[in-house]
Design an enzyme around this catalytic site. Structure first.
Site, PDB file in Angstrom:
ATOM      1  N   VAL A  68      -7.652   4.825 -24.202  1.00 33.05           N
ATOM      2  CA  VAL A  68      -8.230   6.257 -23.461  1.00 33.05           C
ATOM      3  C   VAL A  68      -9.071   5.476 -22.503  1.00 33.05           C
ATOM      4  O   VAL A  68     -10.082   5.031 -22.613  1.00 33.05           O
ATOM      5  CB  VAL A  68      -8.914   7.035 -24.468  1.00 33.05           C
ATOM      6  CG1 VAL A  68      -9.351   8.330 -23.862  1.00 33.05           C
ATOM      7  CG2 VAL A  68      -7.851   7.397 -25.583  1.00 33.05           C
ATOM      8  N   LYS A 140       3.858  15.952  -9.494  1.00 35.55           N
ATOM      9  CA  LYS A 140       3.787  17.261  -9.580  1.00 35.55           C
ATOM     10  C   LYS A 140       2.931  18.079  -8.366  1.00 35.55           C
ATOM     11  O   LYS A 140       3.240  19.007  -7.589  1.00 35.55           O
ATOM     12  CB  LYS A 140       3.316  17.880 -11.064  1.00 35.55           C
ATOM     13  CG  LYS A 140       3.110  19.517 -10.854  1.00 35.55           C
ATOM     14  CD  LYS A 140       2.727  20.071 -12.365  1.00 35.55           C
ATOM     15  CE  LYS A 140       2.649  21.472 -12.197  1.00 35.55           C
ATOM     16  NZ  LYS A 140       2.496  22.051 -13.605  1.00 35.55           N
ATOM     17  N   HIS A 278      44.436  -4.498  -7.167  1.00 36.47           N
ATOM     18  CA  HIS A 278      44.459  -3.319  -7.889  1.00 36.47           C
ATOM     19  C   HIS A 278      44.090  -3.501  -9.527  1.00 36.47           C
ATOM     20  O   HIS A 278      44.706  -2.911 -10.481  1.00 36.47           O
ATOM     21  CB  HIS A 278      45.830  -2.643  -7.921  1.00 36.47           C
ATOM     22  CG  HIS A 278      46.186  -1.924  -6.419  1.00 36.47           C
ATOM     23  ND1 HIS A 278      45.602  -0.979  -5.940  1.00 36.47           N
ATOM     24  CD2 HIS A 278      46.861  -2.638  -5.494  1.00 36.47           C
ATOM     25  CE1 HIS A 278      46.036  -0.837  -4.706  1.00 36.47           C
ATOM     26  NE2 HIS A 278      46.677  -1.683  -4.311  1.00 36.47           N
ATOM     27  N   GLU A 330      40.758 -10.122   0.949  1.00 35.60           N
ATOM     28  CA  GLU A 330      39.637  -9.171   1.037  1.00 35.60           C
ATOM     29  C   GLU A 330      38.204  -9.729   0.555  1.00 35.60           C
ATOM     30  O   GLU A 330      37.099  -9.465   1.286  1.00 35.60           O
ATOM     31  CB  GLU A 330      39.820  -8.049   0.192  1.00 35.60           C
ATOM     32  CG  GLU A 330      40.986  -7.147   0.712  1.00 35.60           C
ATOM     33  CD  GLU A 330      40.676  -5.956   1.569  1.00 35.60           C
ATOM     34  OE1 GLU A 330      39.349  -5.498   1.374  1.00 35.60           O
ATOM     35  OE2 GLU A 330      41.310  -5.752   2.490  1.00 35.60           O
TER      36      GLU A 330
HETATM   37  N1  LIG Z   1      -5.143   4.596 -21.434  1.00 34.83           N
HETATM   38  C1  LIG Z   1      -5.482   5.574 -20.432  1.00 34.83           C
HETATM   39  O1  LIG Z   1      -5.914   6.659 -20.090  1.00 34.83           O
HETATM   40  C2  LIG Z   1      -4.941   4.612 -19.087  1.00 34.83           C
HETATM   41  N2  LIG Z   1      -5.295   5.169 -17.956  1.00 34.83           N
HETATM   42  C3  LIG Z   1      -4.564   4.148 -17.181  1.00 34.83           C
HETATM   43  N3  LIG Z   1      -3.789   3.299 -18.034  1.00 34.83           N
HETATM   44  C4  LIG Z   1      -3.085   2.043 -17.305  1.00 34.83           C
HETATM   45  O2  LIG Z   1      -4.036   1.003 -17.330  1.00 34.83           O
HETATM   46  C5  LIG Z   1      -3.753   0.260 -16.279  1.00 34.83           C
HETATM   47  C6  LIG Z   1      -5.135  -0.168 -15.144  1.00 34.83           C
HETATM   48  O3  LIG Z   1      -5.960  -0.622 -16.118  1.00 34.83           O
HETATM   49  P1  LIG Z   1      -6.893  -1.910 -15.767  1.00 34.83           P
HETATM   50  O4  LIG Z   1      -7.364  -1.290 -14.226  1.00 34.83           O
HETATM   51  O5  LIG Z   1      -7.973  -1.865 -16.749  1.00 34.83           O
HETATM   52  O6  LIG Z   1      -5.988  -2.984 -15.592  1.00 34.83           O
HETATM   53  C7  LIG Z   1      -2.721   0.680 -15.535  1.00 34.83           C
HETATM   54  O7  LIG Z   1      -1.485   0.307 -15.780  1.00 34.83           O
HETATM   55  C8  LIG Z   1      -2.649   2.132 -15.865  1.00 34.83           C
HETATM   56  O8  LIG Z   1      -1.457   2.602 -15.857  1.00 34.83           O
HETATM   57  C9  LIG Z   1      -4.100   3.628 -19.136  1.00 34.83           C
HETATM   58  N4  LIG Z   1      -3.742   2.970 -20.205  1.00 34.83           N
HETATM   59  C10 LIG Z   1      -2.912   3.011 -20.842  1.00 34.83           C
HETATM   60  O9  LIG Z   1      -2.374   4.317 -21.437  1.00 34.83           O
END
Ligand SMILES: NC(=O)c1ncn([C@@H]2O[C@H](COP(=O)(O)O)[C@@H](O)[C@H]2O)c1NC=O
Length: 516
Positions: A68, A140, A278, A330
């Site tokens: 997270v 989106k 073919h 070819e």
């Molecule tokens: N957990 C999260 O909230 C989260 N937010 C972004 N990431 C990933 O973390 C990476 C970047 O993290 P860092 O800058 O720490 O290497 C990216 O690949 C990104 O897709 C996460 N990692 C996995 O879900």
């Protein structure tokens, strides 16, 4: 009026950090405020650039070993607010959330981790959750936000930002690319879960099949000029990745024939050439060297070899190049070409030259039918019945070593022929091929007619059993000295008796190689 939206605030969180400093520098120079996740922010700060850690935006520390980081309303409302709606803008103001105009994310390397043989727990840890959430949200909301998932686009990003922001057309294109990226990612995760982590039953076939193909070429037309066509690649190494060294654009039919030729040439360990028209061989042969193999393959049916596709399982050398240049061809596909061979062949304006260093290694074959898809494990030439030591001598005397070598060659070559397939060979070269007939007697007649005098003393292979003795009888009457076939017909005894009566050697393999 320009539909560019200025980029004032960007969110960067990338696993692949290549080029991220240069991107950040370009953005900062254009006056963009940067917000970034842990290691990405550290990288940007180490380059001496100002960056706000995402924790400062969320007011929440990165937690659960990075599971997270960005999953927070301060991030997602900032990405998802539709700036065309005054109520969204007002709500952000009320909440004290600043909007993002640009999101740059690339995801944890899930597929590479699986391919490395990592444990299930390690693979699961590489399923990115927060990254796809940001990418999907930004895609989106592309009327307000630009999303970038490909580090190859960083130069374009800096240019667009300096020009006053991305146009709506650019944001739409980036959004479509972003959804393709997350869709392909999810296909990889779902396939791994279904196939590896939780295979549903003992069938070996997944309950669901997802696909992800990228268009690499739009072809001039399809099988016929009134049909459109394009080439897509799957990401697994194969002919779709072959490097074209010379010649006109490959056509749809060129790809189909070259695929068949490439496979046929790799069914033999010795230097081998397959000439295909073919999708059927007009000659396959092995030789002491690759040029000798070509001479023998071409001699099988020089009339049909005109305008054919040639595959070699060894480097194309000068001798072979000179031979090929005498015949209208070819396509030539080979693992490599010597410089002098290339010199000869590139003098021909239209011949297409493909370099394909790897041998085919297809494990599953897919075929679309109306309303569905058929999947089967690939037909390889390594079934137990393909090993001549397992063959049953059903009639006649055992062959001497040279005769058996010829018969093994014929058996390996016949699987390159569309069913019903009968193939006559001598001196490890096809001399007569009967293909694609709706009964085996006609295939036998065709093979014998094509071989002419060469049928006498040749060896024959049949891709499937003779249902009656009549097809075999055509070969016996033509003077073949040995036949290999799977056996397994209810009338095997009748078939075996015909071979025995003619004093012709008959081996049974127990394995069939239909090709439709
Ligand atoms: N957990 C999260 O909230 C989260 N937010 C972004 N990431 C990933 O973390 C990476 C970047 O993290 P860092 O800058 O720490 O290497 C990216 O690949 C990104 O897709 C996460 N990692 C996995 O879900």
């Amino acid at each position: 009026m320009s539909d560019r939206t200025p980029v004032r605030r960007a969110l960067l969180g990338v696993y692949d950090k290549n080029g991220v400093e240069e991107l950040a520098r370009g953005l900062v120079n254009a006056g963009v405020e940067l917000v970034s996740t842990g290691a990405t922010a550290a990288r940007i700060a180490a380059a001496g650039l100002p960056v706000t850690p995402v924790e400062q935006v969320t007011g929440f520390p990165e937690t659960l070993d990075g599971r997270v980081k960005t999953l927070h309303p301060a991030v997602h409302a900032g990405i998802l607010a539709d700036r065309r709606r005054p109520e969204h803008v007002a709500q952000l103001d009320e909440l004290g959330i600043a909007a993002f105009d640009l999101v740059v994310v690339n995801l944890y390397p899930f597929s590479d981790t699986v391919a490395s043989g990592a444990s299930p727990d390690e693979c699961i840890e590489q399923i990115d959750i927060g990254g796809p959430a940001m990418v999907r949200a930004a895609a989106k909301n592309h009327p307000s936000v630009a999303v970038v998932v490909d580090p190859g686009r960083y130069d374009e990003v800096v240019e667009a930002v300096a020009a006053g922001g991305f146009t709506l057309a650019q944001r739409r294109e980036l959004a479509a690319e972003a959804f393709r990226h997350t869709a392909a990612y999810d296909v990889a995760v779902a396939s791994w879960m279904g196939n590896v982590l939780a295979p549903d039953d003992a069938s070996g076939f997944p309950e669901w099949v997802g696909g992800s193909w990228e268009r690499t070429d739009v072809l001039r037309y399809g099988e016929n000029p009134h049909q459109g066509a394009a080439l897509y690649r799957s990401g697994q190494s194969g002919l779709a990745d072959a490097e074209q060294l010379h010649g006109k654009q490959m056509s749809y039919n060129n790809y189909v024939d070259t695929d068949a030729a490439w496979r046929a040439a790799h069914d033999h360990a010795d230097p081998c050439v397959a000439i295909i028209k073919h999708a059927n061989p007009c000659g396959i042969a092995v030789g002491a060297d690759i040029a000798a193999a070509h001479r023998k393959a071409h001699a099988c049916d020089p009339v049909s070899a005109f305008g054919g596709v040639i595959a070699a399982n060894r480097e194309v050398d000068l001798t072979l190049a000179e031979q090929i240049s005498e015949v209208f061809t070819e396509v030539v596909v080979a693992p490599s070409f010597t410089d002098d061979a290339l010199g000869v062949l590139t003098a021909k304006k239209n011949i297409r030259l493909l370099r394909m260093p790897e041998a085919p290694r297809l494990s599953v074959e897919l075929r679309a039918i109306s309303g569905g898809l058929l999947l089967q494990t690939a037909d390889r030439i390594d079934a137990p019945g393909d090993d001549p030591t397992s063959w049953t001598l059903a009639a006649g005397a055992p062959l001497d070593a040279a005769g058996l070598d010829d018969l093994v060659f014929a058996w390996r070559a016949v699987r390159a022929v569309k069913s019903n397939a009968i193939l006559l060979a001598a001196d490890k070269a096809t001399v007569g091929v009967g293909m694609g007939q709706v009964n085996r007697v006609d295939s036998a007649r065709l093979a014998v007619a094509r071989a002419g005098e060469r049928a006498t003393g040749s060896v024959a292979a049949s891709d499937a059993f003779f249902p009656f003795a009549d097809g075999l009888q055509v070969l016996l009457d033509a003077g073949v000295r040995a036949v290999v076939q799977p056996g397994g017909s209810v009338r095997d005894e009748e078939v075996i008796a015909a071979a025995a009566a003619a004093g012709v050697t008959l081996y049974l393999t127990g394995t069939r190689h239909f090709a439709h």
